[in-house]
Scaffold this motif. Structure first.
Motif, PDB file in Angstrom:
ATOM      1  N   ASP A 127      -7.680 -18.545   0.845  1.00  0.00           N
ATOM      2  CA  ASP A 127      -7.902 -17.618   1.956  1.00  0.00           C
ATOM      3  C   ASP A 127      -8.837 -18.236   2.992  1.00  0.00           C
ATOM      4  OD1 ASP A 127      -6.286 -15.711   0.791  1.00  0.00           O
ATOM      5  OD2 ASP A 127      -7.940 -14.552  -0.072  1.00  0.00           O
ATOM      6  N   ARG A 128      -9.867 -18.906   2.513  1.00  0.00           N
ATOM      7  CA  ARG A 128     -10.819 -19.532   3.432  1.00  0.00           C
ATOM      8  C   ARG A 128     -10.154 -20.651   4.234  1.00  0.00           C
ATOM      9  NH1 ARG A 128     -16.970 -21.468   2.201  1.00  0.00           N
ATOM     10  NH2 ARG A 128     -17.066 -19.255   1.654  1.00  0.00           N
ATOM     11  N   VAL A 129      -9.368 -21.468   3.560  1.00  0.00           N
ATOM     12  CA  VAL A 129      -8.693 -22.571   4.243  1.00  0.00           C
ATOM     13  C   VAL A 129      -7.691 -22.035   5.258  1.00  0.00           C
ATOM     14  CG1 VAL A 129      -7.110 -24.510   3.933  1.00  0.00           C
ATOM     15  CG2 VAL A 129      -9.030 -24.209   2.354  1.00  0.00           C
ATOM     16  N   ALA A 130      -6.927 -21.012   4.880  1.00  0.00           N
ATOM     17  CA  ALA A 130      -5.937 -20.433   5.787  1.00  0.00           C
ATOM     18  C   ALA A 130      -6.607 -19.907   7.048  1.00  0.00           C
ATOM     19  CB  ALA A 130      -5.172 -19.315   5.094  1.00  0.00           C
ATOM     20  N   GLU A 131      -7.740 -19.263   6.885  1.00  0.00           N
ATOM     21  CA  GLU A 131      -8.470 -18.749   8.052  1.00  0.00           C
ATOM     22  C   GLU A 131      -8.952 -19.899   8.939  1.00  0.00           C
ATOM     23  OE1 GLU A 131     -12.345 -15.896   9.077  1.00  0.00           O
ATOM     24  OE2 GLU A 131     -11.734 -16.233   6.990  1.00  0.00           O
ATOM     25  N   ALA A 132      -9.427 -20.972   8.317  1.00  0.00           N
ATOM     26  CA  ALA A 132      -9.917 -22.126   9.076  1.00  0.00           C
ATOM     27  C   ALA A 132      -8.795 -22.824   9.831  1.00  0.00           C
ATOM     28  CB  ALA A 132     -10.610 -23.111   8.129  1.00  0.00           C
ATOM     29  N   LEU A 133      -7.585 -22.811   9.274  1.00  0.00           N
ATOM     30  CA  LEU A 133      -6.465 -23.526   9.874  1.00  0.00           C
ATOM     31  C   LEU A 133      -5.769 -22.757  10.990  1.00  0.00           C
ATOM     32  CD1 LEU A 133      -4.683 -25.097   6.756  1.00  0.00           C
ATOM     33  CD2 LEU A 133      -6.060 -26.267   8.490  1.00  0.00           C
ATOM     34  N   ALA A 134      -6.008 -21.471  11.074  1.00  0.00           N
ATOM     35  CA  ALA A 134      -5.287 -20.630  12.038  1.00  0.00           C
ATOM     36  C   ALA A 134      -5.391 -21.191  13.458  1.00  0.00           C
ATOM     37  CB  ALA A 134      -5.822 -19.202  12.000  1.00  0.00           C
ATOM     38  N   GLY A 135      -4.227 -21.462  14.068  1.00  0.00           N
ATOM     39  CA  GLY A 135      -4.175 -21.924  15.442  1.00  0.00           C
ATOM     40  C   GLY A 135      -4.517 -23.389  15.647  1.00  0.00           C
ATOM     41  N   ARG A 136      -4.658 -24.149  14.576  1.00  0.00           N
ATOM     42  CA  ARG A 136      -5.045 -25.562  14.698  1.00  0.00           C
ATOM     43  C   ARG A 136      -3.884 -26.473  14.311  1.00  0.00           C
ATOM     44  NH1 ARG A 136     -10.663 -26.047  15.083  1.00  0.00           N
ATOM     45  NH2 ARG A 136     -11.828 -24.147  14.526  1.00  0.00           N
ATOM     46  N   ALA A 137      -3.924 -27.692  14.831  1.00  0.00           N
ATOM     47  CA  ALA A 137      -2.896 -28.686  14.503  1.00  0.00           C
ATOM     48  C   ALA A 137      -3.506 -30.073  14.612  1.00  0.00           C
ATOM     49  CB  ALA A 137      -1.706 -28.557  15.454  1.00  0.00           C
ATOM     50  N   GLY A 138      -2.795 -31.053  14.053  1.00  0.00           N
ATOM     51  CA  GLY A 138      -3.242 -32.435  14.149  1.00  0.00           C
ATOM     52  C   GLY A 138      -4.596 -32.669  13.524  1.00  0.00           C
ATOM     53  N   LYS A 139      -5.423 -33.466  14.184  1.00  0.00           N
ATOM     54  CA  LYS A 139      -6.732 -33.797  13.645  1.00  0.00           C
ATOM     55  C   LYS A 139      -7.616 -32.569  13.486  1.00  0.00           C
ATOM     56  CE  LYS A 139     -10.797 -36.707  14.265  1.00  0.00           C
ATOM     57  NZ  LYS A 139     -11.495 -37.711  15.111  1.00  0.00           N
ATOM     58  N   ASP A 140      -7.498 -31.604  14.412  1.00  0.00           N
ATOM     59  CA  ASP A 140      -8.291 -30.381  14.299  1.00  0.00           C
ATOM     60  C   ASP A 140      -7.975 -29.647  13.003  1.00  0.00           C
ATOM     61  OD1 ASP A 140      -9.585 -30.800  16.675  1.00  0.00           O
ATOM     62  OD2 ASP A 140      -8.317 -29.447  17.848  1.00  0.00           O
ATOM     63  N   ALA A 141      -6.700 -29.603  12.635  1.00  0.00           N
ATOM     64  CA  ALA A 141      -6.301 -28.942  11.396  1.00  0.00           C
ATOM     65  C   ALA A 141      -6.806 -29.719  10.186  1.00  0.00           C
ATOM     66  CB  ALA A 141      -4.783 -28.808  11.341  1.00  0.00           C
ATOM     67  N   LEU A 142      -6.689 -31.040  10.239  1.00  0.00           N
ATOM     68  CA  LEU A 142      -7.166 -31.869   9.133  1.00  0.00           C
ATOM     69  C   LEU A 142      -8.663 -31.673   8.931  1.00  0.00           C
ATOM     70  CD1 LEU A 142      -6.659 -34.141   7.046  1.00  0.00           C
ATOM     71  CD2 LEU A 142      -7.180 -35.778   8.884  1.00  0.00           C
ATOM     72  N   ALA A 143      -9.436 -31.692  10.012  1.00  0.00           N
ATOM     73  CA  ALA A 143     -10.882 -31.525   9.912  1.00  0.00           C
ATOM     74  C   ALA A 143     -11.253 -30.132   9.414  1.00  0.00           C
ATOM     75  CB  ALA A 143     -11.532 -31.793  11.265  1.00  0.00           C
ATOM     76  N   ALA A 144     -10.527 -29.108   9.888  1.00  0.00           N
ATOM     77  CA  ALA A 144     -10.801 -27.739   9.455  1.00  0.00           C
ATOM     78  C   ALA A 144     -10.513 -27.576   7.973  1.00  0.00           C
ATOM     79  CB  ALA A 144      -9.967 -26.752  10.273  1.00  0.00           C
ATOM     80  N   PHE A 145      -9.413 -28.153   7.519  1.00  0.00           N
ATOM     81  CA  PHE A 145      -9.048 -28.116   6.103  1.00  0.00           C
ATOM     82  C   PHE A 145     -10.132 -28.798   5.278  1.00  0.00           C
ATOM     83  CE2 PHE A 145      -7.137 -29.952   2.345  1.00  0.00           C
ATOM     84  CZ  PHE A 145      -6.288 -28.970   1.865  1.00  0.00           C
ATOM     85  N   ALA A 146     -10.519 -29.997   5.695  1.00  0.00           N
ATOM     86  CA  ALA A 146     -11.518 -30.762   4.953  1.00  0.00           C
ATOM     87  C   ALA A 146     -12.857 -30.033   4.907  1.00  0.00           C
ATOM     88  CB  ALA A 146     -11.685 -32.142   5.590  1.00  0.00           C
ATOM     89  N   ASP A 147     -13.290 -29.488   6.033  1.00  0.00           N
ATOM     90  CA  ASP A 147     -14.579 -28.809   6.084  1.00  0.00           C
ATOM     91  C   ASP A 147     -14.593 -27.542   5.240  1.00  0.00           C
ATOM     92  OD1 ASP A 147     -15.588 -30.751   7.757  1.00  0.00           O
ATOM     93  OD2 ASP A 147     -15.320 -29.587   9.601  1.00  0.00           O
ATOM     94  N   ALA A 148     -13.491 -26.790   5.267  1.00  0.00           N
ATOM     95  CA  ALA A 148     -13.422 -25.570   4.468  1.00  0.00           C
ATOM     96  C   ALA A 148     -13.506 -25.904   2.983  1.00  0.00           C
ATOM     97  CB  ALA A 148     -12.128 -24.810   4.773  1.00  0.00           C
ATOM     98  N   TYR A 149     -12.844 -26.959   2.590  1.00  0.00           N
ATOM     99  CA  TYR A 149     -12.844 -27.419   1.200  1.00  0.00           C
ATOM    100  C   TYR A 149     -14.251 -27.825   0.774  1.00  0.00           C
ATOM    101  CZ  TYR A 149     -10.999 -30.239  -2.753  1.00  0.00           C
ATOM    102  OH  TYR A 149     -10.716 -30.755  -3.987  1.00  0.00           O
ATOM    103  N   ARG A 150     -14.888 -28.641   1.610  1.00  0.00           N
ATOM    104  CA  ARG A 150     -16.230 -29.142   1.281  1.00  0.00           C
ATOM    105  C   ARG A 150     -17.258 -28.013   1.300  1.00  0.00           C
ATOM    106  NH1 ARG A 150     -19.922 -32.372   5.356  1.00  0.00           N
ATOM    107  NH2 ARG A 150     -21.565 -33.180   3.982  1.00  0.00           N
ATOM    108  N   ASP A 151     -17.192 -27.148   2.305  1.00  0.00           N
ATOM    109  CA  ASP A 151     -18.160 -26.057   2.407  1.00  0.00           C
ATOM    110  C   ASP A 151     -18.065 -25.122   1.202  1.00  0.00           C
ATOM    111  OD1 ASP A 151     -19.029 -27.087   4.802  1.00  0.00           O
ATOM    112  OD2 ASP A 151     -17.953 -25.635   6.046  1.00  0.00           O
ATOM    113  N   TYR A 152     -16.842 -24.849   0.775  1.00  0.00           N
ATOM    114  CA  TYR A 152     -16.669 -23.971  -0.384  1.00  0.00           C
ATOM    115  C   TYR A 152     -17.300 -24.594  -1.626  1.00  0.00           C
ATOM    116  CZ  TYR A 152     -14.452 -20.861  -3.784  1.00  0.00           C
ATOM    117  OH  TYR A 152     -14.234 -19.957  -4.798  1.00  0.00           O
TER     118      TYR A 152
END
Length: 209
Positions: free
Chosen positions: A67-92
Motif C-alpha cells: 500500500d505504501r509503495v503504491a501510494e508513492a508510485l501514483a502518477g510517477r514514471a521512469g526514474k521518478d518511479a524507480l526512486a519512489a519505489f526504492a525510497d518507500a521500500y527503504r523507509d519502511y
C-alpha cells in the motif's frame, strides 16, 4: 486478567508492533500472551501456533508495504518511479525493521500466491516497462532491484554505513541513479530498439554505394 476483544487481526497488529520492538525472530504466542497479560491458552482460539502468528504478521507487512509503495508510485514514471519505489521500500524497513523482516518470511506457494507479494512483483514490473525492457531482461531486472535494495537496507539496518563517509543517503542516491542509467542502457540495447527499420535500411543502402 483476561482482555476482552482479542481477535486475530488485533493479535496480528500487536505481533507486528512487537516485532519492531524486539525483532521478528522473538515473536511467539507466549511473548504475545505476556503483552496482553493473558494465559497462552487463551490465544489458541485465535491462533494455531507461533508459526501461524508469524505468517499472519508476514502477510500484514507485505500488504502494508504494498500500500505504501503504491501510494508513492501514483502518477510517477521512469526514474521518478524507480526512486519512489526504492525510497518507500527503504523507509519502511527503517521505520519497521521487525515488519520488514517478517515480509521476507518464506511462505508456502499457495499462501505466497494469495499474498500482497504478487502486488510487489506487479509494481516492480510496471516500473521496468517504463524502461522498455522485455524478457528475460525484465525478470533479471526484478531480481537485481530486489537484491540491491534488500542488501543495502540490511547492511544499513545492521549499522554497516555508520562509520565512514560519504553518508548512507548520498550512497543511496548514487545507487538509484546508477540503476536508472543501467536500466535505460539495457532498454536501448534491445535489437528492435537500436534503430527504426527505415533507418537501418537507409544505412544499408548508404554502405552499398
Amino acid at each position: 486478567m483476561v482482555r476482552a476483544g482479542l481477535t486475530p487481526e488485533r493479535l496480528t497488529l500487536a505481533g507486528a508492533e512487537l516485532a519492531d520492538e524486539v525483532g521478528f525472530d522473538q515473536v511467539t504466542v507466549s511473548a504475545l500472551a505476556r503483552r496482553f497479560d493473558v494465559k497462552v491458552a487463551s490465544l489458541y482460539s485465535h491462533l494455531k501456533n507461533s508459526q501461524d502468528l508469524r505468517t499472519r504478521i508476514a502477510l500484514f507487512a507485505l500488504e502494508e508495504l504494498a500500500d505504501r509503495v503504491a501510494e508513492a508510485l501514483a502518477g510517477r514514471a521512469g526514474k521518478d518511479a524507480l526512486a519512489a519505489f526504492a525510497d518507500a521500500y527503504r523507509d519502511y524497513a527503517r521505520e519497521h525493521p521487525g515488519r520488514y523482516a517478517a515480509a521476507r518470511l518464506r511462505l508456502d506457494p499457495e499462501t505466497a500466491a494469495a499474498s500482497a507479494g504478487v502486488r510487489h512483483a506487479q509494481m516492480t514490473r510496471a516500473i521496468l516497462r517504463g524502461y522498455d525492457l522485455t524478457e528475460p531482461d525484465q525478470t533479471h531486472a526484478v531480481r537485481m532491484l530486489g537484491s540491491v535494495f534488500h542488501g543495502y537496507v540490511s547492511l544499513e539496518l545492521a549499522g554497516g554505513f555508520e562509520h565512514s563517509a560519504p553518508g548512507a543517503q548520498e550512497s543511496w542516491a548514487w545507487i538509484v541513479d546508477s540503476l536508472d542509467t543501467l536500466l535505460r542502457n539495457r532498454g536501448a540495447r534491445r535489437p528492435d530498439a537500436a534503430a527504426p527499420p527505415e533507418a537501418i535500411a537507409h544505412a544499408g543502402n548508404r554502405h552499398a554505394r
